[in-house]
Design a protein around this motif. Structure first.
Motif, mmCIF file in Angstrom:
data_model
loop_
_atom_site.group_PDB
_atom_site.id
_atom_site.type_symbol
_atom_site.label_atom_id
_atom_site.label_comp_id
_atom_site.label_asym_id
_atom_site.label_seq_id
_atom_site.Cartn_x
_atom_site.Cartn_y
_atom_site.Cartn_z
ATOM 1 N N ASN A 6 0.829 -1.203 0.000
ATOM 2 C CA ASN A 6 0.000 0.000 0.000
ATOM 3 C C ASN A 6 0.864 1.254 0.000
ATOM 4 N N GLY A 24 -5.775 -1.962 3.064
ATOM 5 C CA GLY A 24 -6.251 -1.115 1.975
ATOM 6 C C GLY A 24 -7.140 0.008 2.472
ATOM 7 N N TYR A 67 -6.378 3.964 2.321
ATOM 8 C CA TYR A 67 -7.327 4.847 1.628
ATOM 9 C C TYR A 67 -7.589 6.103 2.452
ATOM 10 N N ALA A 115 -3.083 -4.739 -5.194
ATOM 11 C CA ALA A 115 -3.390 -3.308 -5.268
ATOM 12 C C ALA A 115 -2.804 -2.694 -6.535
ATOM 13 N N GLN A 140 -6.779 1.463 -3.704
ATOM 14 C CA GLN A 140 -6.734 1.048 -2.301
ATOM 15 C C GLN A 140 -8.131 0.617 -1.848
ATOM 16 N N SER A 168 -9.260 -2.671 -3.496
ATOM 17 C CA SER A 168 -8.516 -3.847 -3.050
ATOM 18 C C SER A 168 -9.124 -4.464 -1.794
ATOM 19 N N VAL A 169 -9.980 -3.715 -1.109
ATOM 20 C CA VAL A 169 -10.583 -4.185 0.146
ATOM 21 C C VAL A 169 -11.607 -5.282 -0.108
#
Length: 510
Positions: free
Chosen positions: A83, A204, A208, A316, A330, A333-334
């Motif tokens: 990240n 992520g 963010y 990511a 970000q 990607s969660v």
């Protein structure tokens, strides 16, 4: 022979609780009968005044959540570098060529090297002291990553995070396997392991939100990722000191009566003694490596680690290259991680319910195979690639706890559990080094070499899982032959106890 007595005065310390003498005599009588093991356990619980269901809830509450938190923190501090890289780590540190990949890889050198040694040491330092200290250390090193100024500093911090995290994963699986029987284990193991998915999602999500801190106090946003997450980890270390459970024989949250019952219960269900009281030697450790089961499970985990770390470190970036901005990547990607969390626990529930491992392992691995194929084969279809991320994360991170739980619960005696879990995870993580160097910047955005290797690796994992099943099936049959029983009975009593699952009474699960 009482299951709590010990047989070699030179090597085994006799453990007795005078208050439980009548219960132990009852256990001896039950153990020599032909009663079903589950019924034996219930009889013992009644004899000792134990509410079995209430005790298991108590163990679940005290044992599993602290380990979930510990590994959540461990995985968070391990993969947050991916990240940070989206927010400019490579550019700000002037990394060139494959230096970023090298920084990822250096973590695995000590992480792999110290796995078996760490599991050996945990018998001498109480787990709650050992593990909480390690959490404090890798949290502090993570904070240090927020202040590195060059490639050398980045590599040094990653190396020492590998040193301090070497004991976390195998030690937790080792400890969990000493609390639960074969049919109780998978959903607990998978609940713990699913924290990797939550950790990936949290990494992520935190990244963010942290984007808004860019240049606050003169620090770039990627630095704040390490500082904030490291500080949270250090704070939790003090909490974990009081929460982490030691081995059942020393567990602070259990009464003496409950400890005695749990130890006897697991010995009845496995048909072997725990060997906790035996002082092991390096020769005992070396002897474990002669077992094919330990090697097959390690290879299977190795083949799964390659695509798993490949996904964790580069998902990511891949999502970013589907057309999303760094901040949006970000966020996106969660969601695959959240999906994986649900799948992991649903699969574990049904695996325990049907008391089967192989069918669920093959199903999850096949799901990952399809997901990787979608990401690889759809370079011009972003939505299809993104769907592939869901299948990949869910399949891989469900298959891994299945094989680790399957192999660790098929080991009996402390020395075999310790060596097996540490070696499987230590050897398996060599695949993490491979995963780092098959996803190179020059192959962006399709990453054909890396994704192709991952597809082949999952295929080999399926093949090795089937081989492990066959070995368990074959050994179960061999152990019932008269020749094997005579050979086993010829061993000294110490050797029989240390042999654990090699005892003819122990049945391998598959």
């Amino acid at each position: 022979m009482s299951s709590s007595s010990v047989h070699d005065e030179k090597n085994i310390e006799l453990v007795k609780d005078p208050e439980q003498s009548s219960s132990l005599e009852s256990l001896s009588e039950i153990g020599e009968s032909n009663i079903d093991p589950e019924l034996k356990v219930e009889q013992l619980a009644e004899e000792m005044g134990i509410n079995h269901r209430k005790l298991m809830w108590k163990i679940d509450v005290w044992v599993v959540p602290p380990f979930c938190l510990l590994y959540f923190l461990s995985f968070l501090d391990r993969v947050n570098i991916s990240n940070a890289n989206l927010y400019g780590l490579t550019a700000d540190l002037n990394l060139v060529g494959n230096q970023y990949n090298t920084a990822l890889a250096v973590f695995f050198v000590p992480y792999i090297t110290f796995e078996v040694l760490a599991n050996y040491c945990i018998k001498f330092v109480k787990p709650h002291i050992w593990l909480s200290t390690l959490v404090l250390l890798f949290g502090g090193i993570s904070i240090g990553l927020g202040f590195v100024q060059n490639f050398a500093g980045l590599v040094a911090c990653r190396f020492f995070i590998g040193v301090t995290e070497a004991s976390t994963f195998p030690s937790i699986f080792y400890l969990l396997s000493t609390y639960y029987s074969k049919v109780e284990s998978q959903r607990r193991f998978s609940l713990f392991f699913s924290c990797t998915a939550l950790s990936g999602a949290a990494s992520g999500a935190i990244a963010y939100k942290i984007h808004d801190l860019n240049m606050v106090h003169g620090l770039e946003s990627w630095r704040w990722i390490f500082i904030i997450e490291g500080a949270i980890t250090c704070g939790c270390a003090f909490l974990l000191f009081f929460l982490i459970a030691d081995f059942p024989e020393e567990a602070r949250f259990l009464t003496a009566n409950e400890r005695q019952f749990l130890k006897a219960k697991l010995e009845i269900l496995s048909g072997t003694q725990s060997a906790f009281e035996i002082k092991n030697t390096l020769k005992d450790v070396a002897k474990c490596f002669k077992d094919w089961l330990i090697w097959l499970s390690a290879w299977c985990y190795f083949f799964l680690i390659i695509p798993s770390y490949g996904y964790a470190y580069f998902a990511a970036t891949i999502i970013n290259q589907m057309g999303y901005t760094a901040v949006s990547a970000q966020q996106h990607s969660v969601y695959p991680w959240v999906c994986a969390f649900g799948v992991i626990n649903v699969v574990a529930f049904f695996s325990d319910r049907f008391q089967k491992r192989l069918p669920f392992f093959i199903g999850c691995s096949t799901m990952a195979l399809i997901g990787l194929a979608l990401v690889l084969g759809s370079p011009d279809a972003p939505k299809t690639r993104y769907a592939g991320c869901f299948l990949t994360a869910s399949g891989l991170y469900s298959a891994m706890p299945l094989i680790v739980c399957w192999s660790s619960i098929n080991m009996s005696s402390h020395i075999r559990k310790s060596v097996s879990t540490a070696w499987q995870i230590g050897f398996g993580n060599i695949g993490g080094i491979i995963s780092i160097f098959i996803f190179l910047a020059k192959d962006s955005p399709r990453y054909v070499p890396g994704l192709s290797v991952c597809v082949g690796s999952v295929s080999l994992a399926i093949f090795t899982g089937i081989a492990y099943f066959y070995a368990c099936y074959r050994f179960n049959n061999i152990k019932q032959t008269d020749a094997y029983k005579q050979e086993f009975n010829a061993l000294s009593e110490r050797e029989q106890i240390l042999a654990g699952d090699k005892n003819p009474r122990f049945v391998y699960m598959y």
